[in-house]
Design a protein around this motif. Structure first.
Motif, short mmCIF file in Angstrom:
data_model
loop_
_atom_site.label_atom_id
_atom_site.label_comp_id
_atom_site.label_asym_id
_atom_site.label_seq_id
_atom_site.Cartn_x
_atom_site.Cartn_y
_atom_site.Cartn_z
N SER A 12 18.92 -17.66 10.37
CA SER A 12 18.72 -16.29 10.82
C SER A 12 18.68 -15.32 9.63
O SER A 12 17.90 -14.36 9.62
CB SER A 12 19.77 -15.93 11.88
OG SER A 12 20.68 -15.00 11.39
N ASP A 13 19.45 -15.61 8.59
CA ASP A 13 19.36 -14.81 7.36
C ASP A 13 17.95 -14.89 6.76
O ASP A 13 17.36 -13.89 6.35
CB ASP A 13 20.35 -15.33 6.30
CG ASP A 13 21.72 -14.71 6.46
OD1 ASP A 13 21.93 -14.00 7.48
OD2 ASP A 13 22.59 -14.95 5.60
N GLN A 57 15.32 -14.09 -2.85
CA GLN A 57 16.17 -13.88 -1.67
C GLN A 57 16.52 -15.20 -0.97
O GLN A 57 17.63 -15.37 -0.46
CB GLN A 57 15.47 -12.96 -0.68
CG GLN A 57 15.42 -11.51 -1.13
CD GLN A 57 14.85 -10.63 -0.03
OE1 GLN A 57 15.46 -10.48 1.02
NE2 GLN A 57 13.68 -10.08 -0.26
N ILE A 58 15.55 -16.13 -0.97
CA ILE A 58 15.82 -17.45 -0.36
C ILE A 58 16.93 -18.16 -1.16
O ILE A 58 17.88 -18.71 -0.59
CB ILE A 58 14.54 -18.32 -0.33
CG1 ILE A 58 13.48 -17.68 0.56
CG2 ILE A 58 14.86 -19.74 0.16
CD1 ILE A 58 12.08 -18.28 0.38
N CYS A 62 20.56 -19.32 0.18
CA CYS A 62 21.04 -20.71 0.08
C CYS A 62 22.41 -20.75 -0.60
O CYS A 62 23.30 -21.47 -0.18
CB CYS A 62 20.04 -21.57 -0.70
SG CYS A 62 18.54 -21.92 0.20
N ARG A 63 22.55 -19.97 -1.67
CA ARG A 63 23.83 -19.93 -2.39
C ARG A 63 24.94 -19.44 -1.45
O ARG A 63 26.04 -20.00 -1.43
CB ARG A 63 23.75 -19.00 -3.61
CG ARG A 63 22.68 -19.35 -4.60
CD ARG A 63 23.03 -20.33 -5.64
NE ARG A 63 24.37 -20.38 -6.12
CZ ARG A 63 24.71 -21.01 -7.25
NH1 ARG A 63 23.79 -21.58 -8.00
NH2 ARG A 63 25.96 -21.08 -7.62
N LYS A 64 24.60 -18.40 -0.72
CA LYS A 64 25.60 -17.81 0.17
C LYS A 64 26.09 -18.83 1.20
O LYS A 64 27.27 -18.88 1.55
CB LYS A 64 24.97 -16.59 0.87
CG LYS A 64 25.88 -15.84 1.81
CD LYS A 64 25.16 -14.63 2.39
CE LYS A 64 25.70 -14.29 3.76
NZ LYS A 64 24.77 -13.45 4.52
N HIS A 65 25.17 -19.65 1.67
CA HIS A 65 25.52 -20.63 2.71
C HIS A 65 25.77 -22.03 2.14
O HIS A 65 25.80 -23.01 2.90
CB HIS A 65 24.42 -20.67 3.78
CG HIS A 65 24.33 -19.39 4.56
ND1 HIS A 65 25.15 -19.10 5.60
CD2 HIS A 65 23.52 -18.31 4.41
CE1 HIS A 65 24.85 -17.90 6.10
NE2 HIS A 65 23.87 -17.40 5.38
N ASP A 175 20.82 -19.61 -9.92
CA ASP A 175 21.82 -18.64 -9.46
C ASP A 175 21.16 -17.37 -8.92
O ASP A 175 21.83 -16.38 -8.63
CB ASP A 175 22.82 -18.30 -10.57
CG ASP A 175 22.15 -17.65 -11.78
OD1 ASP A 175 20.94 -17.33 -11.70
OD2 ASP A 175 22.84 -17.47 -12.80
N GLY A 176 19.82 -17.37 -8.83
CA GLY A 176 19.12 -16.24 -8.23
C GLY A 176 18.63 -15.20 -9.24
O GLY A 176 17.89 -14.30 -8.88
#
Lengths: 479, 304
Positions: A12-13, A57-58, A62-65, A175-176
């Protein structure tokens, strides 16, 4: 293992900024579970970003989750580098396919990673330039994939592989963060991170823009087809051509079985009675090309050549190349499936290793077809098989390992241009010591300390400190 | 051969010499010694092993000790009509030239010197031998540490052994000069080996078979000369090739630029070039990983 609910949050993110370009339908997941190899993985979500910002952003999502990710170009890779292992998010760059800028004064084009290799050269052609690396898959393979694999092709004999033709790469790091490695000046300041990144198979980040070098089209091109009644004479002629001080633009060999199937497929007039043919291309200024043709004729004659055919015009030249570039597809005429290998041996060992390849194929009851870049010793044995046959994959794998072993024993390397990926990562110890691999991993970790980018590729798990997402190639990855 | 454990005895001895403890620097021909600054006092100086260990003309590869001079290398290769186009001083060493990473005058045709490197064996900070790349002319096995070593000024390890790709020496190599537009020459000639320009006069190197060299030279009002001009040696800067025309307009010092490449040889050192914060952090991290105790060339700086 990540819980299902967390996966839904990630989806959903991703959908919040990608909309329906973040997908997890059975069709997409099936499509992106494989690449050009015989391996199969398990993607979790497939994303189709349009630009650098979306890729970033992807990666951050991914890092966040706590979910690994994997970049994918056209999926033509043959070593399983784009096979998703550990249920990663697949970031497919197919929609990032614009040529952004053609800068003739700098002899550079900035392109997005999803631009197809041949499309780029076609676009450059009216301007008198091309992109030199030309893998056999060039009609469908992407520049981003070429960068990931440091791809080659027939014309790399004279022009060098992708690394020599890329000046700079914009990268979304694992790391984005976004940065540009290399630049358009002759010596970019600091260490050559660009050179390190190219060929790192997506384990150090995702290329989002590439500055490729433009190579001027040669004023003169001559393509020759030589046939030999004995493959040994053909291979000896390859060494003799190089030893005579000639570096042809391309120097390709096909064995008897390859000639037969290719001829049936394209009707290029290849001599089907020959034991081997050499396809030789010379390019450059007219005097040098003419001199090269004479050298090749004389070398060929002293190596018992059957005939020397010189393409008279562009259409005949294209026809001769069509045979070479479609050889892999033509294998379908004898068996429905094939496994294409890629090793390099010293030119002087070509015959010895070729004979071993035939013996290995016989021993495992497989059919070997050989079409390869003879000029740089880059073997491409094709093992043809029918996947319906029970137990055939085990035989194909065992034969593949035996071919790699024979190549290394002859003083060769694991891969000339396809990369290590998943297919050959457990063979790395044949070529490198544990300390060599630990050093490579130390360097990889500088760019991806947490192991988010294309995990479980290139280095065997024992040498990697940070395979957070699993240690072993799962059972059943070979299909 | 390139199997784990099969390393030349001279490399093993060099690893013992380098050891694992004190600050160390490898001295080559001292032809570019000042690049990046000189090592701190107290740094132990060692020399890399020298000698050509194998040259296989039909493979067009050569394996040598990093302390081998370019003079010795050229002499060996020339016997077989081959070369490695480093184009640096004869007393410079192979390891030194690669550590500095500056290409020679014929880069326009032959590319960057890092693309001539096939395999490097170096001794790391802990005194252990590391192999990267492979001995064949084509190879994508594993991470490309060879490219990382080129231009690293010895900050990542002491280069012990190098395998290089050789090229055939062209039948004819001629230099020409004239007062001409270098950018027009760059656009009209097919892959010349070098175009040098001092803001007024142009020098061009054309290589190939005689008829091609003469035909290319006849496109312009050239005069044949023995070789390139002497280059100002105070500094070496790099700009995008297209910026050469404007970049050098107001420089009153003597300079010679490599057109199509972007290198400018000048009398004064160039300005320090900035590295963006992200790249700098990655590079610093690499330095810390590959030389945790700062014993490799302390004081010498790649990251100014």
């Amino acid at each position: 293992m990540v819980h299902k609910s967390a996966d839904e949050k990630l989806l959903s993110d991703l959908r919040s900024f990608l909309g329906d370009r973040a997908r997890n339908g059975d069709f997409e997941l099936g499509l992106y579970s494989k690449d050009g190899s015989v391996l199969k993985g398990d993607p979790m979500i497939v994303c189709l970003p349009l630009n650098t910002d979306e890729v970033q952003q992807i990666v951050l999502a991914c890092r966040k989750h706590d979910r690994p990710f994997l970049a994918r170009g056209s999926g033509t890779g043959l070593a399983g580098g784009a096979v998703p292992i550990g249920e990663p998010v697949v970031i497919a760059t197919a929609k990032m396919n614009k040529i952004l800028d053609i800068d003739i004064d700098n002899r550079i084009a900035w392109v997005e990673p999803g631009v197809l290799n041949l499309d780029l050269s076609r676009e450059l052609s009216p301007l008198g330039f091309h992109f030199a690396p030309d893998p056999s898959s060039q009609q469908v393979c992407s520049i981003g994939g070429n960068v990931a694999n440091n791809s080659g092709g027939p014309h790399c004999l004279a022009y060098g592989v992708t690394s020599a033709h890329v000046a700079a790469v914009e990268v979304v790091l694992p790391d984005g963060r976004v940065t540009i490695l290399g630049d358009l000046t002759p010596d970019s300041p600091g260490y050559d991170l660009r050179g390190l990144f190219i060929g790192s198979e997506g384990t150090m980040g995702i290329a989002t823009k590439v500055a490729v070098r433009l190579t001027p089209n040669p004023p003169e091109i001559r393509t020759l087809l030589l046939d030999f009644a004995d493959v040994r004479d053909g291979a000896a002629a390859v060494s003799a051509i190089i030893a005579a001080g000639l570096i042809p633009a391309a120097l390709e060999m096909m064995d008897q079985r390859a000639i037969e199937i290719v001829e049936a497929f394209v009707n290029a007039g290849y001599p089907t009675e020959a034991d081997a043919v050499l396809l030789v291309e010379l390019d450059g200024l007219p005097g040098g090309v003419e001199h090269g043709v004479q050298v090749i004729r004389s070398v060929a004659e002293s190596h018992h050549v059957g005939s020397v055919r010189v393409a008279v015009d562009d259409s005949e030249r294209a026809l001769l190349w069509k045979g070479r570039k479609n050889a892999f597809g033509a294998v379908a005429r004898i068996k429905p499936d094939y496994y294409l290998h890629d090793t390099v041996v010293p030119r002087g060992k070509l015959v010895e290793v070729l004979e071993k390849v035939y013996q290995i194929a016989d021993a495992y009851d497989l059919i070997a077809v050989n079409v390869f870049h003879a000029g740089d010793g880059n073997l491409h044995p094709i093992l043809a098989y029918d996947s319906e046959e029970k137990g055939v994959l085990e035989r194909v794998q065992a034969a593949g390992r035996a071919i790699v072993t024979a190549s290394i024993e002859a003083g060769g390397v694991l891969s000339g241009e396809h990369g290590i990926g998943l297919e050959k990562r457990d063979y790395m110890g044949m070529l490198f010591s544990a300390h060599d691999m630990a050093t490579q991993d130390l360097v990889r970790e500088a760019l991806d300390p947490d192991g988010f980018a294309n995990p479980l590729k290139v280095l065997p798990s024992g040498s990697r400190c940070s395979d957070s997402f699993g240690q072993h190639v799962p059972e059943g990855a070979w299909v | 051969m390139n199997r784990p454990g099969e390393v030349d005895q001279k490399v093993v001895e060099f690893a013992e010499l380098v050891g694992a403890v004190d600050p160390i620097t490898v001295v080559g021909g001292r032809t570019q010694w000042a690049v990046g600054g000189t090592p701190e006092s107290g740094t132990r100086e060692v020399q890399a092993p020298a000698g050509i260990w194998s040259h296989e003309p039909e493979e067009m590869t050569v394996r040598c000790g990093a302390g081998t001079t370019l003079g010795e290398l050229s002499e060996q290769l020339a016997r077989y009509g081959q070369m490695v186009p480093f184009d640096m001083a004869a007393e410079a060493t192979v390891g030194g030239v690669l550590s500095v990473g500056h290409s020679g005058l014929r880069r326009l045709k032959y590319g960057h010197i890092r693309d001539l490197v096939l395999q490097i064996r170096h001794v790391d900070h802990s005194g252990q031998i590391v192999s990267s790349g492979g001995p064949t002319v084509k190879n994508v096995s594993g991470y490309d540490l060879c490219r990382l070593m080129v231009g690293s000024l010895g900050k990542f390890g002491c280069i012990a052994e190098v395998t290089l790709r050789c090229l055939p020496i062209p039948a004819v190599a001629k230099w020409f000069t004239g007062v001409l537009d270098p950018f027009e020459i760059f656009n009209r000639l097919y892959r010349p080996s070098a175009i040098l320009w001092d803001g007024n006069r142009v020098w061009v190197c054309i290589e190939g078979v005689e008829s091609d060299v003469n035909a290319q030279a006849s496109l312009f009002d050239f005069e044949e000369v023995a070789g390139p001009p002497s280059l100002p040696s105070g500094g070496r800067l790099g700009v995008e090739p297209k910026d050469l025309r404007t970049y050098t307009q107001n420089d009153e010092d003597k300079w010679v630029a490599e057109v199509g490449v972007g290198v400018v040889h000048s009398e004064r050192p160039g300005p320090d070039r900035s590295i963006n914060a992200v790249n700098r952090s990655l590079m610093k991290d690499l330095e810390k990983r590959l030389d945790p105790n700062n014993r490799l060339n302390p004081g010498r700086q790649v990251l100014v």
